[in-house]
Write an enzyme that holds these catalytic residues in place. Structure first.
Site, PDB file in Angstrom:
ATOM      1  N   SER A 134      52.834  47.676  51.393  1.00 44.78           N
ATOM      2  CA  SER A 134      52.317  47.848  50.033  1.00 44.78           C
ATOM      3  C   SER A 134      53.400  48.225  49.034  1.00 44.78           C
ATOM      4  O   SER A 134      53.126  48.323  47.839  1.00 44.78           O
ATOM      5  CB  SER A 134      51.193  48.893  50.016  1.00 44.78           C
TER       6      SER A 134
ATOM      7  N   ASN B 145      47.531  59.890  53.792  1.00 42.74           N
ATOM      8  CA  ASN B 145      46.164  59.751  53.251  1.00 42.74           C
ATOM      9  C   ASN B 145      45.903  60.708  52.086  1.00 42.74           C
ATOM     10  O   ASN B 145      45.342  60.306  51.067  1.00 42.74           O
ATOM     11  CB  ASN B 145      45.138  59.973  54.360  1.00 42.74           C
TER      12      ASN B 145
ATOM     13  N   HIS C  45      20.392  35.988  17.316  1.00 41.79           N
ATOM     14  CA  HIS C  45      20.219  34.675  17.974  1.00 41.79           C
ATOM     15  C   HIS C  45      21.200  33.639  17.428  1.00 41.79           C
ATOM     16  O   HIS C  45      20.915  32.449  17.442  1.00 41.79           O
ATOM     17  CB  HIS C  45      18.788  34.149  17.809  1.00 41.79           C
TER      18      HIS C  45
ATOM     19  N   SER D 264      48.745  23.559  18.332  1.00 43.55           N
ATOM     20  CA  SER D 264      48.436  22.661  19.436  1.00 43.55           C
ATOM     21  C   SER D 264      49.676  21.834  19.736  1.00 43.55           C
ATOM     22  O   SER D 264      50.434  21.499  18.817  1.00 43.55           O
ATOM     23  CB  SER D 264      47.271  21.752  19.037  1.00 43.55           C
TER      24      SER D 264
ATOM     25  N   LYS E 212      46.269  22.331  14.017  1.00 46.36           N
ATOM     26  CA  LYS E 212      45.532  23.408  14.679  1.00 46.36           C
ATOM     27  C   LYS E 212      46.124  24.807  14.460  1.00 46.36           C
ATOM     28  O   LYS E 212      47.332  24.987  14.413  1.00 46.36           O
ATOM     29  CB  LYS E 212      45.448  23.151  16.195  1.00 46.36           C
TER      30      LYS E 212
ATOM     31  N   ASN F  96      44.956  27.966  16.491  1.00 47.27           N
ATOM     32  CA  ASN F  96      43.997  28.391  17.521  1.00 47.27           C
ATOM     33  C   ASN F  96      44.009  29.907  17.717  1.00 47.27           C
ATOM     34  O   ASN F  96      45.076  30.516  17.749  1.00 47.27           O
ATOM     35  CB  ASN F  96      44.326  27.706  18.852  1.00 47.27           C
TER      36      ASN F  96
ATOM     37  N   GLU G 205      40.814  34.538  22.366  1.00 41.72           N
ATOM     38  CA  GLU G 205      40.279  33.872  23.564  1.00 41.72           C
ATOM     39  C   GLU G 205      40.791  34.557  24.829  1.00 41.72           C
ATOM     40  O   GLU G 205      40.075  34.677  25.823  1.00 41.72           O
ATOM     41  CB  GLU G 205      40.650  32.393  23.546  1.00 41.72           C
TER      42      GLU G 205
ATOM     43  N   TYR H 103      39.627  57.760  56.067  1.00 41.23           N
ATOM     44  CA  TYR H 103      40.526  56.739  55.540  1.00 41.23           C
ATOM     45  C   TYR H 103      40.500  55.487  56.404  1.00 41.23           C
ATOM     46  O   TYR H 103      40.446  55.544  57.631  1.00 41.23           O
ATOM     47  CB  TYR H 103      41.970  57.273  55.481  1.00 41.23           C
TER      48      TYR H 103
ATOM     49  N   GLN I 297      43.974  50.473  50.968  1.00 41.18           N
ATOM     50  CA  GLN I 297      45.241  50.048  50.367  1.00 41.18           C
ATOM     51  C   GLN I 297      44.983  48.971  49.306  1.00 41.18           C
ATOM     52  O   GLN I 297      45.765  48.794  48.376  1.00 41.18           O
ATOM     53  CB  GLN I 297      46.180  49.527  51.452  1.00 41.18           C
TER      54      GLN I 297
HETATM   55  N1  ARG Z   1      49.837  52.453  51.770  1.00 42.94           N
HETATM   56  C1  ARG Z   1      48.668  53.165  52.166  1.00 42.94           C
HETATM   57  C2  ARG Z   1      47.553  52.963  51.140  1.00 42.94           C
HETATM   58  O1  ARG Z   1      47.843  52.522  50.094  1.00 42.94           O
HETATM   59  C3  ARG Z   1      48.974  54.612  52.277  1.00 42.94           C
HETATM   60  C4  ARG Z   1      48.099  55.333  53.213  1.00 42.94           C
HETATM   61  C5  ARG Z   1      48.358  54.880  54.593  1.00 42.94           C
HETATM   62  N2  ARG Z   1      47.636  55.639  55.543  1.00 42.94           N
HETATM   63  C6  ARG Z   1      47.415  55.225  56.787  1.00 42.94           C
HETATM   64  N3  ARG Z   1      46.741  56.013  57.559  1.00 42.94           N
HETATM   65  N4  ARG Z   1      47.835  54.066  57.221  1.00 42.94           N
HETATM   66  O2  ARG Z   1      46.411  53.233  51.370  1.00 42.94           O
END
Ligand code: ARG
Length: 465
Positions: free
Chosen positions: A25, A113, A159, A280, A286, A288, A293, A320, A325
């Site tokens: 991550s 966690n 409406h 455009s 145009k 726009n 949008e 957890y 994640q």
């Molecule tokens: N990268 C993990 C998350 O975003 C951090 C927590 C990971 N904890 C674990 N028990 N694998 O949730």
């Protein structure tokens, strides 16, 4: 290159490369690095307070964390270059690399966690405060627009049919009201993120004598989460925050839609600054309304993020699970998108101008004065139901004859509206008069809208209190 496992006693061998990439991550949670460092410093101090770390080790850890904080702010690319699994591993690895053995003491009694839950709360506090300011700025721009256009008469719709004339200032303040509530929802959501998960460990709490309330305060939280399972497993607060982003986006999407129509050739009520329109590639004529949008379109992304966060938590067992994640990209995207949209919306509102003649012209066609004509009959003693019916019949006659109610020929006035024979109908039914009549609280009379503008200005002055 394959990352070395920071904690891998239980596992042997390297991770499967596909899984390793899948599991990481850091590419998206690196934006939590300053929060992770701040949480780590607070944790080091709490361990010292609890008698787990000695002063010398604590000092080494704090200094190294401070140095890391500076390094990553000066060179954010260091995070991209790292092979760490996530931001928590990145910080711990960097620490151990810098100070050696002492660095290995920091994770005592702590888990990723409670760490990640804490980081997220610290992050949303900052991001939420920015959104709050952006909401304030947009409301300010709307109030200024209301001030410029308080006397501009705009056809109001129901409406998507012209219904009654309104002040363009009143229309602008409608969005101020909506966004004001969005800001309230944001504040409420942030309030419920104001408890600290740190010290809840993996799920069961920490076995070290940590003063969690003091730790929470040291990180600027009001208090510590009361239940360790809840602290590490709950993401309802983030959902609530994205819900506040979602209603904000819904408000913006409605403003965008109103204005896309207002700027169309069909309506022609409003002109946007060239700053926020595009041409455009093919059609030279145009102009726009892409900015509007995109405001409308990006609403879908934020609603998607809400759905992601809600779905993630459905039926998720305690405590957890790695599913969580997946909360990050959705949350960050919702915050980033809402922020960008508020910024652009402010620019659009700041430089928009109403085409007053054209608006007035549009109010003259389509019997926007029919209600007021019925009201005049009521003032002359007719019941509203009867008045409504009689004006309805008259509208048909007017349509057939090709004239507006305000231009009713005298013979028809005498025939259909004998009670009003002495009135100057053209004056009574002028858009200005129609607006002025609606001066009760909440109405569109310019005098009332001016009071509302003043009320908003007062509210904006004390926005941060
Ligand atoms: N990268 C993990 C998350 O975003 C951090 C927590 C990971 N904890 C674990 N028990 N694998 O949730």
């Amino acid at each position: 290159m394959t990352a070395t496992r920071l904690w891998g006693g239980r596992q042997s061998g390297a991770l499967n490369p596909a899984f390793e990439a899948f599991n990481r991550s850091l590419p998206f949670d690196q934006r939590l690095v300053q929060e992770d460092i701040a949480g780590s410093m607070a944790w080091a101090r709490a361990l010292k307070q609890a008698g787990v770390l000695n002063s010398a080790d604590t000092k080494v850890l704090i200094e190294a964390l401070e140095q890391l904080s500076q390094e990553v702010s000066q060179d954010p690319a260091a995070l991209d270059a790292s092979q760490a699994e996530d931001v928590h591993a990145f910080v711990e690895q960097a620490l151990i690399q810098e100070v050696g053995e002492v660095g290995k003491r920091l994770h005592t009694g702590r888990s990723r966690n409670d760490q990640v839950a804490t980081d997220m709360r610290l992050y949303v506090r900052k991001a939420g405060a920015e959104l709050d300011q952006q909401l304030k700025n947009l409301i300010e721009a709307l109030v200024q627009l209301a001030e410029r256009e308080v006397d501009t008469v705009l056809p109001g719709y129901t409406h998507l049919q012209r219904a009654q004339p309104i002040s363009a200032g009143h229309h602008a303040l409608c969005y101020a009201e909506m966004l004001g509530r969005d800001a309230g929802r944001l504040k409420d959501a942030l309030l419920r993120q104001d408890t600290s998960p740190l010290g809840c460990g993996a799920l069961a709490g920490t076995a070290f004598p940590i003063d969690r309330e003091a730790l929470a305060k040291s990180l600027g939280f009001s208090s510590a989460c009361a239940n360790s399972l809840d602290a590490v497993a709950s993401r309802d607060g983030l959902l609530e925050l994205v819900s506040a982003c979602s209603t904000t986006m819904l408000s913006l999407s409605r403003l965008a839609e109103d204005w896309i129509f207002f700027t169309s050739q069909e309506a022609g009520f409003l002109t946007l600054s060239d700053e926020v329109t595009t041409g455009s590639s093919l059609m030279p004529q145009k102009k726009n309304p892409d900015a509007l949008e995109l405001l409308r379109g990006k609403t879908a992304r934020v609603l998607g993020a809400w759905t992601t966060l809600a779905s993630l938590q459905k039926g998720l067992p305690l405590a957890y699970n790695k599913d969580l994640q997946e909360d990050k990209e959705a949350l960050f995207d919702a915050l980033d998108t809402t922020s960008a949209c508020l910024e652009v919306a402010s620019v659009c509102v700041g430089a928009a101008s109403y085409n007053r003649e054209r608006c007035l012209q549009a109010c003259a066609e389509g019997h926007l004065d029919a209600t007021d004509l019925a009201d005049l009959l009521v003032a002359a003693g007719v019941t509203f139901r009867d008045a409504h019916h009689r004006i309805g019949v008259l509208v048909c006659a007017a349509d057939e004859g090709g004239f507006e109610l305000s231009q009713l020929p005298p013979d028809l006035t005498r025939e259909h509206l004998p009670e009003l024979a002495d009135l100057d109908l053209a004056a009574e039914l002028s858009p200005t008069r129609i607006l002025e009549r609606r001066c009760a609280l909440g109405g569109t009379a310019p005098s009332r809208v001016k009071q509302e503008i003043e009320r908003w200005k007062t509210r904006l002055k004390s926005w941060n209190n």
